[in-house]
Write a protein that holds these residues in place. Structure first.
Motif, PDB file in Angstrom:
ATOM      1  N   GLY A 184      -1.065  12.026 -18.061  1.00  0.00           N
ATOM      2  CA  GLY A 184      -1.978  10.943 -18.409  1.00  0.00           C
ATOM      3  C   GLY A 184      -1.841   9.640 -17.531  1.00  0.00           C
ATOM      4  N   ALA A 185      -1.104   9.684 -16.653  1.00  0.00           N
ATOM      5  CA  ALA A 185      -0.862   8.622 -15.658  1.00  0.00           C
ATOM      6  C   ALA A 185      -2.110   8.732 -14.746  1.00  0.00           C
ATOM      7  CB  ALA A 185       0.548   8.379 -14.955  1.00  0.00           C
ATOM      8  N   MET A 186      -2.826   7.271 -14.442  1.00  0.00           N
ATOM      9  CA  MET A 186      -3.681   7.471 -13.380  1.00  0.00           C
ATOM     10  C   MET A 186      -3.507   6.246 -12.681  1.00  0.00           C
ATOM     11  SD  MET A 186      -5.942   9.867 -14.286  1.00  0.00           S
ATOM     12  CE  MET A 186      -5.425  10.954 -15.770  1.00  0.00           C
ATOM     13  N   ILE A 187      -3.127   6.678 -11.195  1.00  0.00           N
ATOM     14  CA  ILE A 187      -2.950   5.628 -10.467  1.00  0.00           C
ATOM     15  C   ILE A 187      -4.084   5.465  -9.310  1.00  0.00           C
ATOM     16  CG2 ILE A 187      -1.032   4.926  -8.479  1.00  0.00           C
ATOM     17  CD1 ILE A 187       0.795   6.893  -9.848  1.00  0.00           C
ATOM     18  N   VAL A 188      -4.440   4.178  -9.375  1.00  0.00           N
ATOM     19  CA  VAL A 188      -5.840   4.076  -8.777  1.00  0.00           C
ATOM     20  C   VAL A 188      -5.867   3.606  -7.382  1.00  0.00           C
ATOM     21  CG1 VAL A 188      -8.034   2.995  -8.947  1.00  0.00           C
ATOM     22  CG2 VAL A 188      -6.981   3.606 -10.862  1.00  0.00           C
ATOM     23  N   VAL A 189      -6.159   4.012  -6.327  1.00  0.00           N
ATOM     24  CA  VAL A 189      -6.197   3.576  -5.039  1.00  0.00           C
ATOM     25  C   VAL A 189      -7.631   3.023  -4.349  1.00  0.00           C
ATOM     26  CG1 VAL A 189      -5.684   4.437  -2.580  1.00  0.00           C
ATOM     27  CG2 VAL A 189      -4.705   5.426  -4.666  1.00  0.00           C
ATOM     28  N   GLY A 190      -7.492   1.728  -4.060  1.00  0.00           N
ATOM     29  CA  GLY A 190      -8.726   1.047  -3.612  1.00  0.00           C
ATOM     30  C   GLY A 190      -8.950   1.005  -2.079  1.00  0.00           C
ATOM     31  N   THR A 191     -10.102   0.832  -1.544  1.00  0.00           N
ATOM     32  CA  THR A 191      -9.963   0.804  -0.048  1.00  0.00           C
ATOM     33  C   THR A 191      -9.364   0.028   0.493  1.00  0.00           C
ATOM     34  OG1 THR A 191     -11.927  -0.718  -0.394  1.00  0.00           O
ATOM     35  CG2 THR A 191     -12.439   1.497  -0.020  1.00  0.00           C
ATOM     36  N   GLY A 192      -8.602   0.194   1.350  1.00  0.00           N
ATOM     37  CA  GLY A 192      -7.648  -0.775   2.167  1.00  0.00           C
ATOM     38  C   GLY A 192      -6.242  -0.260   1.954  1.00  0.00           C
ATOM     39  N   THR A 193      -6.018   0.570   0.834  1.00  0.00           N
ATOM     40  CA  THR A 193      -4.869   1.214   0.644  1.00  0.00           C
ATOM     41  C   THR A 193      -4.575   2.361   1.147  1.00  0.00           C
ATOM     42  OG1 THR A 193      -4.551  -0.188  -1.497  1.00  0.00           O
ATOM     43  CG2 THR A 193      -3.225   1.750  -1.421  1.00  0.00           C
ATOM     44  N   SER A 194      -3.506   2.900   1.963  1.00  0.00           N
ATOM     45  CA  SER A 194      -3.289   4.046   2.662  1.00  0.00           C
ATOM     46  C   SER A 194      -3.009   5.048   1.746  1.00  0.00           C
ATOM     47  CB  SER A 194      -2.264   3.793   3.752  1.00  0.00           C
ATOM     48  OG  SER A 194      -1.913   5.101   4.413  1.00  0.00           O
ATOM     49  N   ILE A 195      -3.731   6.220   1.666  1.00  0.00           N
ATOM     50  CA  ILE A 195      -3.228   7.382   0.919  1.00  0.00           C
ATOM     51  C   ILE A 195      -2.197   8.081   1.768  1.00  0.00           C
ATOM     52  CG2 ILE A 195      -3.993   9.857   0.594  1.00  0.00           C
ATOM     53  CD1 ILE A 195      -5.388   7.979  -1.296  1.00  0.00           C
ATOM     54  N   LEU A 196      -1.921   8.101   2.786  1.00  0.00           N
ATOM     55  CA  LEU A 196      -0.843   8.448   3.651  1.00  0.00           C
ATOM     56  C   LEU A 196       0.488   7.734   3.163  1.00  0.00           C
ATOM     57  CD1 LEU A 196       0.642  10.121   5.697  1.00  0.00           C
ATOM     58  CD2 LEU A 196      -0.224   8.567   7.498  1.00  0.00           C
ATOM     59  N   ARG A 197       0.344   6.478   3.108  1.00  0.00           N
ATOM     60  CA  ARG A 197       1.551   5.697   2.600  1.00  0.00           C
ATOM     61  C   ARG A 197       1.872   6.036   1.374  1.00  0.00           C
ATOM     62  NH1 ARG A 197       5.812   3.858   1.958  1.00  0.00           N
ATOM     63  NH2 ARG A 197       5.974   5.183   3.531  1.00  0.00           N
ATOM     64  N   LYS A 198       0.890   6.018   0.359  1.00  0.00           N
ATOM     65  CA  LYS A 198       1.315   6.492  -1.065  1.00  0.00           C
ATOM     66  C   LYS A 198       1.708   7.627  -1.201  1.00  0.00           C
ATOM     67  CE  LYS A 198       0.679   4.086  -4.146  1.00  0.00           C
ATOM     68  NZ  LYS A 198       1.222   2.977  -4.579  1.00  0.00           N
ATOM     69  N   THR A 199       1.274   8.558  -0.381  1.00  0.00           N
ATOM     70  CA  THR A 199       1.994  10.234  -0.513  1.00  0.00           C
ATOM     71  C   THR A 199       3.383  10.037   0.043  1.00  0.00           C
ATOM     72  OG1 THR A 199      -0.364  11.226  -0.129  1.00  0.00           O
ATOM     73  CG2 THR A 199       1.339  12.516   0.394  1.00  0.00           C
ATOM     74  N   ALA A 200       3.418   9.367   1.008  1.00  0.00           N
ATOM     75  CA  ALA A 200       4.841   9.367   1.534  1.00  0.00           C
ATOM     76  C   ALA A 200       5.856   8.587   0.556  1.00  0.00           C
ATOM     77  CB  ALA A 200       4.935   8.514   3.002  1.00  0.00           C
ATOM     78  N   GLU A 201       5.304   7.634  -0.077  1.00  0.00           N
ATOM     79  CA  GLU A 201       6.069   7.066  -0.972  1.00  0.00           C
ATOM     80  C   GLU A 201       6.530   8.136  -2.315  1.00  0.00           C
ATOM     81  OE1 GLU A 201       5.446   3.786  -4.490  1.00  0.00           O
ATOM     82  OE2 GLU A 201       4.463   3.493  -2.774  1.00  0.00           O
ATOM     83  N   TYR A 202       5.615   8.929  -2.728  1.00  0.00           N
ATOM     84  CA  TYR A 202       5.902   9.813  -3.780  1.00  0.00           C
ATOM     85  C   TYR A 202       6.440  11.046  -3.441  1.00  0.00           C
ATOM     86  CZ  TYR A 202       2.300   6.971  -6.084  1.00  0.00           C
ATOM     87  OH  TYR A 202       1.643   5.955  -6.671  1.00  0.00           O
TER      88      TYR A 202
END
Length: 414
Positions: free
Chosen positions: A314-332
């Motif tokens: 049920g966790a929903m981690i919201v990403v807005g414009t300006g935040t890199s999906i690539l960076r978040k994916t690398a983090e996870y």
């Protein structure tokens, strides 16, 4: 009759306040009709709220059908609060703010399956929570109602707290069993399932903290009441852990089936100033990404499954414009690589290599061959481990590549 409200049950370790607010009535119903507990949960449609969404009654019925194991201490019940995934913070709130709701649900479970050993298995990193939980457990241990539970179960009921290893992999059910027995939390192959052979070889019921928190309310108010709380075909309520690029991050208890748009924009206050909605990691970082075209999807097990995603925790981690999906994916993926137990080479080596490649691409030194390698990992890794860790890493990687491939491609050197 007093009504339990979200505010009234947040009484910490104060058992008298819990009973004064109407607590205990679900357990009374269970003690009056032990054989009706599992059928009540079946009628209510309660599913496991730790990620898998498996029908709760089926798991309980499987343990109830097993004979007690004298050598293993009878039967065991484990309330799984290991919660260590990024973006998920519901269980720690329940255990610190309303622990009696969880303990009562576990006692009802013990009555249903005739378990005499109850373990609250909690994340060792949550040090602030433990004193409250210990005080709550102690207050039940001396209460007369526990003697009545013992009488129905047929053996002395023991309540105990077992801090986990603090490792993410320790939340997997067979790893939790291993950890409770004092071993390293290595996940093991199934079958046998814990329902057949769990802690010390005894039949063991494992459910998430949030699942047990719902049980007392279902027993008290009945299945029809619980079903009516949901939206559409969904039943009950859900704790959604909302974080990321939203104005009001936090924990929101809402009807199961609330839409993503309602969660983010009505309850979360919308996206941070200067940003627009870009995507959300659904159910934590081990699931797929949803984009703006899925904002009206219902946040329940079946609706998300139909979209190729999962509700997860049920966790929903919201990403807005300006935040890199690539960076978040690398983090996870880096998180998964660091938390692999090392038992399965495909997981330990695979997640490590994916993490290295992602860091290289994100740094601007990646090549087309790196992108091809990631595509191969997405194809080869799923199903190759003993637990879901490697699957989660492959899922979030594959989803980000499919949905935001351009973010990868524009950083490549050739």
């Amino acid at each position: 009759m007093k009504v339990l409200t979200a505010k009234s049950v947040q009484v910490g370790s104060d058992l008298a306040a819990w009973f004064d607010a109407g607590g205990g009535q679900g357990l009374e119903q269970a003690l009056a009709n032990p054989t009706g507990i599992i059928s009540c949960l079946e009628s209510a449609g309660l599913r496991g709220l730790g990620g898998a969404g498996f029908p709760t009654w089926k798991k309980w019925a499987a343990v109830a059908a097993q004979p007690s194991c004298p050598d293993g201490g009878g039967k065991w019940l484990v309330c799984n609060g290991n919660e260590d995934e990024p973006g998920t913070f519901k269980d720690r709130f329940l255990l610190s703010s309303t622990p009696h709701q969880v303990i009562e649900g576990a006692l009802i479970g013990a009555v249903a399956v005739k378990a005499n050993q109850i373990v609250l298995y909690v994340n060792a990193h949550e040090a602030k929570m433990l004193p409250t939980l210990r005080a709550a457990v102690d207050s039940w241990s001396g209460h007369p109602i526990l003697a009545r539970v013992t009488q129905v179960v047929g053996a002395s009921v023991q309540l105990q707290i077992c801090p986990s290893s603090g490792l993410y992999v320790g939340g997997e059910e067979t790893a939790a069993v291993s950890s409770i027995m004092g071993k390293f939390p290595f996940p093991s192959l199934k079958p046998p399932f814990p329902a057949e052979k769990g802690v010390h070889g005894a039949p063991t019921l494992l459910n998430n903290v949030e699942t047990f928190a719902h049980v007392t309310h279902i027993l008290r108010h009945g299945p029809s009441w619980y079903q009516a709380l949901g939206v559409g075909k969904a039943v009950g309520t859900k704790l959604y852990s909302l974080s990321g690029d939203v104005l009001r991050p936090g924990l929101h208890e809402l009807p199961m089936g609330t839409t993503l748009r309602e969660l983010v924009f009505d309850h979360g206050g919308g996206i941070l100033a200067g940003k627009q909605f870009k995507a959300v990691f659904t159910g934590g970082p081990s699931n797929t990404l949803l984009t703006e075209r899925e904002l009206d999807v219902a946040l329940d097990f079946d609706s998300l499954c139909a979209r190729g995603s999962r509700l997860g925790t049920g966790a929903m981690i919201v990403v807005g414009t300006g935040t890199s999906i690539l960076r978040k994916t690398a983090e996870y993926v880096g998180f998964f690589a660091a938390n692999s137990c090392g038992q399965c080479p495909s997981c330990k080596i695979g997640t490590y290599q994916v993490s290295r490649i992602l860091e290289r691409i994100e740094a601007g030194t990646g090549r087309k061959t790196d992108l091809a390698a990631l595509d191969n990992f997405v194809r080869l890794l799923p199903g190759s481990g003993r637990c879901g860790l490697v699957d989660g890493a492959a899922t979030v990687l594959g989803s980000s590549l499919q949905t935001f491939r351009s973010e990868y491609e524009r950083t490549l050197r050739n």
